[in-house]
Design a protein around this motif. Structure first.
Motif, PDB file in Angstrom:
ATOM      1  N   UNK A  40     -10.812 -10.212  -3.196  1.00 33.45           N
ATOM      2  CA  UNK A  40     -10.931 -10.114  -1.440  1.00 33.45           C
ATOM      3  C   UNK A  40      -9.459  -9.742  -1.118  1.00 33.45           C
ATOM      4  N   UNK A  41      -8.324 -10.347  -1.580  1.00 32.19           N
ATOM      5  CA  UNK A  41      -7.221 -10.292  -0.884  1.00 32.19           C
ATOM      6  C   UNK A  41      -6.579  -9.023  -1.407  1.00 32.19           C
ATOM      7  N   UNK A  42      -7.035  -8.302  -2.475  1.00 33.91           N
ATOM      8  CA  UNK A  42      -6.362  -7.025  -2.858  1.00 33.91           C
ATOM      9  C   UNK A  42      -7.336  -5.882  -2.463  1.00 33.91           C
ATOM     10  N   UNK A  43      -8.499  -6.161  -2.403  1.00 35.06           N
ATOM     11  CA  UNK A  43      -9.528  -5.042  -1.897  1.00 35.06           C
ATOM     12  C   UNK A  43      -9.628  -4.818  -0.396  1.00 35.06           C
ATOM     13  N   UNK A  44      -9.771  -5.912   0.183  1.00 34.71           N
ATOM     14  CA  UNK A  44      -9.920  -5.683   1.667  1.00 34.71           C
ATOM     15  C   UNK A  44      -8.774  -4.957   2.446  1.00 34.71           C
ATOM     16  N   UNK A  45      -7.438  -4.941   2.130  1.00 30.75           N
ATOM     17  CA  UNK A  45      -6.410  -4.291   2.850  1.00 30.75           C
ATOM     18  C   UNK A  45      -6.704  -2.807   2.487  1.00 30.75           C
ATOM     19  N   UNK A  46      -7.057  -2.461   1.280  1.00 30.41           N
ATOM     20  CA  UNK A  46      -7.442  -1.116   0.874  1.00 30.41           C
ATOM     21  C   UNK A  46      -8.505  -0.542   1.774  1.00 30.41           C
ATOM     22  N   UNK A  52       0.817  -1.169  -0.254  1.00 34.17           N
ATOM     23  CA  UNK A  52      -0.068  -0.112   0.091  1.00 34.17           C
ATOM     24  C   UNK A  52       0.888   1.074  -0.055  1.00 34.17           C
ATOM     25  N   UNK A  53       1.969   1.161   0.711  1.00 34.76           N
ATOM     26  CA  UNK A  53       3.001   2.396   0.912  1.00 34.76           C
ATOM     27  C   UNK A  53       3.479   2.699  -0.709  1.00 34.76           C
ATOM     28  N   UNK A  54       3.859   1.678  -1.262  1.00 43.07           N
ATOM     29  CA  UNK A  54       4.582   1.799  -2.448  1.00 43.07           C
ATOM     30  C   UNK A  54       3.351   2.331  -3.636  1.00 43.07           C
ATOM     31  N   UNK A  55       2.061   1.693  -3.567  1.00 41.07           N
ATOM     32  CA  UNK A  55       1.002   2.219  -4.100  1.00 41.07           C
ATOM     33  C   UNK A  55       1.090   3.876  -4.103  1.00 41.07           C
ATOM     34  N   UNK A  56       0.840   4.365  -2.680  1.00 39.28           N
ATOM     35  CA  UNK A  56       0.775   5.811  -2.605  1.00 39.28           C
ATOM     36  C   UNK A  56       1.970   6.708  -3.096  1.00 39.28           C
ATOM     37  N   UNK A  57       2.931   6.075  -3.061  1.00 42.48           N
ATOM     38  CA  UNK A  57       4.248   6.841  -3.425  1.00 42.48           C
ATOM     39  C   UNK A  57       4.108   6.872  -4.964  1.00 42.48           C
ATOM     40  N   UNK A 107      -9.862  -1.281   4.594  1.00 42.37           N
ATOM     41  CA  UNK A 107      -9.610  -1.387   5.981  1.00 42.37           C
ATOM     42  C   UNK A 107      -8.545  -0.244   6.372  1.00 42.37           C
ATOM     43  N   UNK A 108      -7.704   0.003   5.417  1.00 45.14           N
ATOM     44  CA  UNK A 108      -6.856   1.130   5.833  1.00 45.14           C
ATOM     45  C   UNK A 108      -7.277   2.551   5.267  1.00 45.14           C
ATOM     46  N   UNK A 109      -8.412   2.512   4.452  1.00 46.92           N
ATOM     47  CA  UNK A 109      -8.734   3.653   4.098  1.00 46.92           C
ATOM     48  C   UNK A 109      -7.884   4.435   2.930  1.00 46.92           C
ATOM     49  N   UNK A 110      -7.082   3.244   2.153  1.00 47.59           N
ATOM     50  CA  UNK A 110      -6.533   3.638   1.007  1.00 47.59           C
ATOM     51  C   UNK A 110      -7.401   3.724  -0.265  1.00 47.59           C
ATOM     52  N   UNK A 111      -8.555   3.073  -0.115  1.00 49.06           N
ATOM     53  CA  UNK A 111      -9.411   3.234  -1.180  1.00 49.06           C
ATOM     54  C   UNK A 111     -10.119   4.697  -1.374  1.00 49.06           C
ATOM     55  N   UNK A 112      -9.925   5.457  -0.158  1.00 50.05           N
ATOM     56  CA  UNK A 112     -10.471   7.035  -0.098  1.00 50.05           C
ATOM     57  C   UNK A 112      -9.528   7.887  -0.895  1.00 50.05           C
TER      58      UNK A 112
END
Length: 235
Positions: free
Chosen positions: A103-109, A80-85, A111-116
């Motif tokens: 689910x393995x790709x969407x759930x972490x995003x 997720x950090x690399x994607x944000x960078x 839960x952490x709010x990265x999808x926003x």
């Protein structure tokens, strides 16, 4: 804008060309979009390969960069950090989107709010749809006229749709079909466009909206606008 803090995260390693299992990376191009697909596990042991691939893709400066994580079986916080960078490094010149259709790709995003913070979509087709501005086309076929809106909605797209739909209604003595499934125009704008076309004196024809999108169908029902399901893909 200075993105030096992100360059420490997204740093190219020219000597690394292939990523071994458990992470497999492939890069393809469709028109103006570069698609980077990651299959397997994204964690601290494999993240450098994703980082290198993203750096290479950003260096091409494509109008759209899509990271498809649907085949990913694990996505750690380091990913997720690399994607944000990568999103920050892409800047305004390259639109950046992530496809998380599993689910393995969407759930972490989620839960952490990265999808926003990033553009995160469930389908690759939806991401590629954003690569091109919306275009409205009108085709006359037998007793019906088909108006199709395709692509990414932008300023003025609603007015363009209303203008084309109004002209189609003026020409038609039968049915005008409006296919909005391949476009990203908001539901409220679609409803307003249909209402405007009918209210402008084109009551001698019928307008039917082709869509399988449940939220749009509900909005059309509330406005008393006829709709039906097309054989094409849903919005």
């Amino acid at each position: 804008m200075d993105h030096s803090e992100y360059r420490d995260v997204i740093r190219p390693h020219p000597e690394i060309r292939l990523s071994p299992s458990p992470l497999r990376l492939t890069t393809t191009r469709q028109r103006d979009a570069v698609i980077l697909t990651a299959a397997g596990e994204i964690d601290v042991s494999t993240i450098r390969f994703l980082s290198d691939a993203l750096a290479d893709a950003i260096a091409q400066r494509p109008p759209l960069l899509v990271v498809d994580l649907t085949p990913a079986t694990f996505l750690a916080c380091s990913g997720l950090t690399v994607l944000m960078a990568a999103h920050h490094l892409a800047g305004a010149r390259t639109r950046f989107a992530v496809v998380a259709g599993s689910r393995p790709s969407w759930r972490p995003m989620h839960l952490t709010g990265v999808d926003r913070l990033l553009t995160v979509l469930k389908q690759l087709d939806d991401a590629l749809l954003n690569a091109a501005p919306m275009v409205v086309r009108t085709v006359v076929a037998d007793a019906a006229i088909l108006v199709t809106a395709t692509g990414r909605a932008q300023a003025g797209s609603g007015a363009e749709l209303r203008r084309e739909l109004r002209q189609a209604c003026e020409l038609s003595r039968g049915i005008v079909l409006l296919d909005v499934q391949p476009c990203t125009l908001p539901n409220a704008e679609i409803v307003r466009s249909v209402q405007a076309a009918v209210q402008d004196g084109a009551r001698h024809c019928g307008v039917r909206v082709l869509t399988a999108d449940e939220s749009l169908r509900a909005a059309l029902d509330a406005a008393g606008i006829t709709h039906c399901v097309s054989a094409g893909p849903s919005r």
